[in-house]
Design an enzyme around this catalytic site. Structure first.
Site, short mmCIF file in Angstrom:
data_model
loop_
_atom_site.label_atom_id
_atom_site.label_comp_id
_atom_site.label_asym_id
_atom_site.label_seq_id
_atom_site.Cartn_x
_atom_site.Cartn_y
_atom_site.Cartn_z
CD GLU A 125 11.52 8.49 -17.78
OE1 GLU A 125 11.50 9.25 -16.79
OE2 GLU A 125 12.12 8.77 -18.85
CB SER A 146 16.43 18.34 -16.84
OG SER A 146 15.80 19.60 -16.84
CE LYS A 150 14.45 15.77 -12.96
NZ LYS A 150 13.97 14.74 -13.89
CG HIS A 176 -1.91 -1.11 1.25
ND1 HIS A 176 -3.20 -1.03 0.80
CD2 HIS A 176 -1.75 -2.37 1.71
CE1 HIS A 176 -3.81 -2.20 0.98
NE2 HIS A 176 -2.94 -3.04 1.53
#
Length: 466
Positions: A330, A317, A323, A187
């Site tokens: 992805e 980025s 980054k 959860h």
């Protein structure tokens, strides 16, 4: 020399590019269907060439075409199998129903190439005709379903290899990380400890189970309706053609293939494509889940889980220096979304058949083959350039393993669920660990604390201490 030649079909004269191996019907299809710019998957082209190769050999043996014609058609087909002439398969994937256009594209390419072998001009069809010889005893209605099934089997062989490699890399990481304790999460909340190796071992199993499911669902693809001709009755075929052609096709494709026990069924029903597509969808769902896990586990580095480090593949980025994003995870998710969409398209096409034929085959063939292709390519990249290079942040994992409030779960058999829950509440409120509170309240002996609250002992079945 002119850059066009004129051919005639049943509808009249057609101008065809002079050097094209295709002919009038293909040219009409190109003009009629400027839809996507996508051309037939190379596995489908190969499958069609294999079928024409097998049919030519069978018909020549049966005396239905001359040995010379059979040899020339077979040579042309072999050239296609060797990777030649694929640029002459020009029909859009979205085309006339049942795949008539791509089928005639194939017949014309092989006929023209066979005529070249005989020294004839393109478009003359003096020695070998697309319909009368290349297509002897065949129909789009039995050739395309056969090619669709065969092309899927051929494409799946590459996917199976990639999946085995992916599962192997997950298993290797499972072994590498087998002693790294971390907090489990259910959860998205603290749960009892697990090892990072156990998480990765489960990923390996998921990939292998998905692969096994695809194999099981692909079994029906081996049953072929070649020889059914127009409506599954075998009109215009020799009584021995069906068995001969499929046997030769099995030899050429190096696969176990057999004639369908009912040719009408093989033509009417495309259920085998739905079964395979559905299994590919299951693989896609699993890969979405796993790729999301990889993204979560590597999130950070300062404000996320940061339990694993993925290989840095490119700057992440255009505005934030330094980054780095989890690009292959992805990509995997996005490709899997497309596979799920392809499965929906396939399902709709499979249910859309009427009576003796399902004319929606080009759509399901394109969707299923695209799914296999993009999964194969994506999961190969994921395995080689991501999974193999994953490293573990041991300090972060150890911190979470000792900090999870779910350590109190191990106390249930000794102090009961209610008291353990109270201990958790106090731990959250005070910021003190479960271990410290259990010791302070003298709920357990030091020996019990050391044994029960050892996170390592919580990652596998463990006997209760008296």
């Amino acid at each position: 020399m002119s850059d066009i030649r004129t051919e005639n079909d049943s509808l009249g004269a057609v101008e065809v590019p002079a050097e094209a191996l295709y002919g009038a019907q293909t040219t009409r299809a190109v003009a009629n269907f400027p839809i996507s710019g996508l051309k037939a998957n190379h596995f489908l082209i190969r499958a069609l060439a294999m079928i024409k190769f097998a049919a030519a050999e069978a018909n020549a043996e049966l005396g239905l075409i001359t040995p010379e014609q059979g040899s020339a058609i077979a040579q042309a087909a072999q050239e296609v199998l060797d990777g030649k002439h694929h640029d002459h398969f020009v029909v859009d994937v979205f085309q006339a129903g049942a795949g008539v256009s791509l089928h005639m594209n194939t017949n014309e390419v092989l006929a023209n190439r066979a005529n070249q072998i005989f020294g004839e001009e393109l478009g003359s069809y003096k020695k070998v005709h697309p319909n009368d010889h290349v297509n002897y005893g065949q129909s789009t209605n039995d050739v395309f379903p056969t090619a669709m099934r065969l092309s899927a089997l051929l494409a799946l062989e590459e996917l199976y290899s990639v999946l085995e490699g992916l599962a192997g890399s997950f298993a290797a990481k499972a072994d590498e990380f087998k002693d790294i304790l971390k907090a489990g999460r259910t959860h998205m909340q603290d749960a009892v400890p697990i090892t990072l190796g156990q998480e990765f071992a489960a990923y390996a199993v998921a990939v292998r189970e998905a692969s096994a499911s695809i194999r099981r669902n692909a079994v029906t693809l081996h049953s072929l309706g070649l020889g059914g001709s127009a409506v599954g009755t075998g009109l215009n075929t020799h009584p021995q053609y069906r068995e001969k052609a499929v046997a030769k096709l099995a030899r050429i494709a190096r696969l176990e293939l057999h004639p369908a026990y009912d040719l009408r069924y093989a033509m009417q029903s495309c259920a085998p494509m739905a079964e395979v597509s559905g299994a590919l969808r299951t693989l896609a769902l699993e890969m979405i889940r796993i790729s999301n896990d990889l993204r979560l586990l590597s999130s950070g580095p300062n404000t996320g889980f940061n339990e694993i480090l993925l290989p840095s593949l490119q700057p992440g980025s255009s505005i934030m220096p330094g980054k780095v994003n989890p690009v292959l995870a992805e990509l995997t998710a996005m490709v899997a979304f497309q596979v799920i969409g392809n499965d929906t398209a396939t399902a709709m096409a499979v249910q859309a058949g009427q009576l003796e034929l399902n004319v929606m085959m080009p759509a399901m063939a394109h969707a299923t083959l695209q799914s296999i292709t993009i999964l194969t390519n994506t999961l190969r990249e994921l395995e080689v350039h991501c999974i193999r290079g994953i490293t573990a942040n041991r300090e972060r994992n150890a911190f979470y393993a000792s900090s999870t409030i779910a350590l109190a779960t191990a106390l249930n058999p000794y102090i009961g669920y209610r008291k353990a829950a109270e201990l958790v509440k106090e731990s959250v409120a005070s910021g003190r660990s479960i271990v410290d509170l259990a010791r302070e309240k003298k709920l357990l002996s030091e020996e019990q604390i050391a044994e029960i609250l050892d996170p390592k002992n919580m990652t596998e079945p463990h006997a209760r201490i008296s």
